[in-house]
Scaffold this motif. Structure first.
Motif, PDB file in Angstrom:
ATOM      1  N   HIS A  22     -10.349  61.112  44.369  1.00 18.17           N
ATOM      2  CA  HIS A  22      -9.469  62.257  44.638  1.00 18.17           C
ATOM      3  C   HIS A  22      -9.894  63.004  45.900  1.00 18.17           C
ATOM      4  O   HIS A  22      -9.055  63.590  46.574  1.00 18.17           O
ATOM      5  CB  HIS A  22      -9.473  63.229  43.441  1.00 18.17           C
ATOM      6  CG  HIS A  22      -8.671  62.751  42.289  1.00 18.17           C
ATOM      7  ND1 HIS A  22      -7.669  63.494  41.740  1.00 18.17           N
ATOM      8  CD2 HIS A  22      -8.714  61.612  41.561  1.00 18.17           C
ATOM      9  CE1 HIS A  22      -7.135  62.841  40.731  1.00 18.17           C
ATOM     10  NE2 HIS A  22      -7.763  61.691  40.602  1.00 18.17           N
ATOM     11  N   ASP A  23     -11.180  63.000  46.183  1.00 14.29           N
ATOM     12  CA  ASP A  23     -11.689  63.749  47.345  1.00 14.29           C
ATOM     13  C   ASP A  23     -11.039  63.299  48.648  1.00 14.29           C
ATOM     14  O   ASP A  23     -10.713  64.117  49.496  1.00 14.29           O
ATOM     15  CB  ASP A  23     -13.204  63.567  47.473  1.00 14.29           C
ATOM     16  CG  ASP A  23     -13.940  64.045  46.234  1.00 14.29           C
ATOM     17  OD1 ASP A  23     -13.334  64.780  45.432  1.00 14.29           O
ATOM     18  OD2 ASP A  23     -15.109  63.660  46.080  1.00 14.29           O
ATOM     19  N   GLY A  24     -10.843  61.999  48.807  1.00 13.80           N
ATOM     20  CA  GLY A  24     -10.307  61.481  50.065  1.00 13.80           C
ATOM     21  C   GLY A  24      -8.801  61.348  50.088  1.00 13.80           C
ATOM     22  O   GLY A  24      -8.229  60.879  51.064  1.00 13.80           O
ATOM     23  N   ASP A  63      -1.375  66.431  42.446  1.00 18.51           N
ATOM     24  CA  ASP A  63      -0.429  67.248  41.695  1.00 18.51           C
ATOM     25  C   ASP A  63      -0.758  67.139  40.211  1.00 18.51           C
ATOM     26  O   ASP A  63      -0.555  66.096  39.595  1.00 18.51           O
ATOM     27  CB  ASP A  63       1.001  66.770  41.954  1.00 18.51           C
ATOM     28  CG  ASP A  63       2.045  67.628  41.266  1.00 18.51           C
ATOM     29  OD1 ASP A  63       1.734  68.765  40.877  1.00 18.51           O
ATOM     30  OD2 ASP A  63       3.188  67.143  41.119  1.00 18.51           O
ATOM     31  N   GLY A  64      -1.305  68.218  39.648  1.00 18.89           N
ATOM     32  CA  GLY A  64      -1.623  68.243  38.218  1.00 18.89           C
ATOM     33  C   GLY A  64      -2.644  67.212  37.792  1.00 18.89           C
ATOM     34  O   GLY A  64      -2.550  66.662  36.712  1.00 18.89           O
ATOM     35  N   PRO A 113       3.990  60.222  49.062  1.00 17.85           N
ATOM     36  CA  PRO A 113       5.364  60.515  49.515  1.00 17.85           C
ATOM     37  C   PRO A 113       6.309  59.419  49.060  1.00 17.85           C
ATOM     38  O   PRO A 113       5.907  58.277  48.863  1.00 17.85           O
ATOM     39  CB  PRO A 113       5.237  60.537  51.046  1.00 17.85           C
ATOM     40  CG  PRO A 113       3.985  59.799  51.349  1.00 17.85           C
ATOM     41  CD  PRO A 113       3.088  59.928  50.174  1.00 17.85           C
ATOM     42  N   PRO A 114       7.573  59.757  48.841  1.00 19.58           N
ATOM     43  CA  PRO A 114       8.547  58.743  48.388  1.00 19.58           C
ATOM     44  C   PRO A 114       8.714  57.646  49.449  1.00 19.58           C
ATOM     45  O   PRO A 114       8.664  57.906  50.650  1.00 19.58           O
ATOM     46  CB  PRO A 114       9.836  59.519  48.200  1.00 19.58           C
ATOM     47  CG  PRO A 114       9.666  60.793  48.941  1.00 19.58           C
ATOM     48  CD  PRO A 114       8.206  61.054  49.037  1.00 19.58           C
ATOM     49  N   VAL A 115       8.900  56.442  48.968  1.00 21.68           N
ATOM     50  CA  VAL A 115       9.104  55.297  49.866  1.00 21.68           C
ATOM     51  C   VAL A 115      10.556  55.252  50.300  1.00 21.68           C
ATOM     52  O   VAL A 115      10.878  55.018  51.450  1.00 21.68           O
ATOM     53  CB  VAL A 115       8.712  53.974  49.151  1.00 21.68           C
ATOM     54  CG1 VAL A 115       9.002  52.787  50.036  1.00 21.68           C
ATOM     55  CG2 VAL A 115       7.253  54.006  48.741  1.00 21.68           C
ATOM     56  N   PHE A 116      11.458  55.492  49.352  1.00 19.19           N
ATOM     57  CA  PHE A 116      12.892  55.485  49.653  1.00 19.19           C
ATOM     58  C   PHE A 116      13.427  56.908  49.511  1.00 19.19           C
ATOM     59  O   PHE A 116      13.100  57.614  48.571  1.00 19.19           O
ATOM     60  CB  PHE A 116      13.657  54.561  48.689  1.00 19.19           C
ATOM     61  CG  PHE A 116      13.167  53.154  48.734  1.00 19.19           C
ATOM     62  CD1 PHE A 116      13.479  52.323  49.777  1.00 19.19           C
ATOM     63  CD2 PHE A 116      12.384  52.642  47.717  1.00 19.19           C
ATOM     64  CE1 PHE A 116      13.042  51.025  49.820  1.00 19.19           C
ATOM     65  CE2 PHE A 116      11.926  51.344  47.737  1.00 19.19           C
ATOM     66  CZ  PHE A 116      12.258  50.541  48.793  1.00 19.19           C
TER      67      PHE A 116
END
Length: 97
Positions: A79-81, A86-87, A93-96
């Motif tokens: 998680h650090d890198g 989110d939660g 990011p979304p691909v489509f």
């Protein structure tokens, strides 16, 4: 060399496999298949009386461990890198769009 497969049979197999062959491909494939079948015919002539059948070519047995319940020890690793979280989950990011 006697032909074990002919042009008509090759066309039938190509139709069953839904393969469209150009004439030069058909000629090469017919030649290759005849060679393969000739080799199999030669292998069939090898005396195998008294030879015990093998499955997989080895007598080794399964060495996998039994499944067992255990506590997850690496939760949160990495998680650090990661750029966004989110939660407690990694967010990408979304691909489509």
């Amino acid at each position: 060399m006697s032909s074990l497969i002919d042009k008509k049979e090759l066309e039938h197999l190509a139709e069953l496999a839904r393969i469209k062959l150009r004439p030069e491909e058909e000629k090469q494939l017919l030649h290759d298949m005849q060679n393969i079948l000739e080799h199999v015919k030669e292998l069939n002539s090898v005396p195998t009386d008294g030879v015990e059948p093998m499955n997989g070519g080895t007598r080794l047995t399964n060495i996998f461990r039994e499944d067992e319940e255990r506590e997850n020890t690496n939760r949160g690793a990495g998680h650090d890198g990661f750029p966004k979280e989110d939660g407690g989950f990694l967010s990408v990011p979304p691909v489509f769009e």
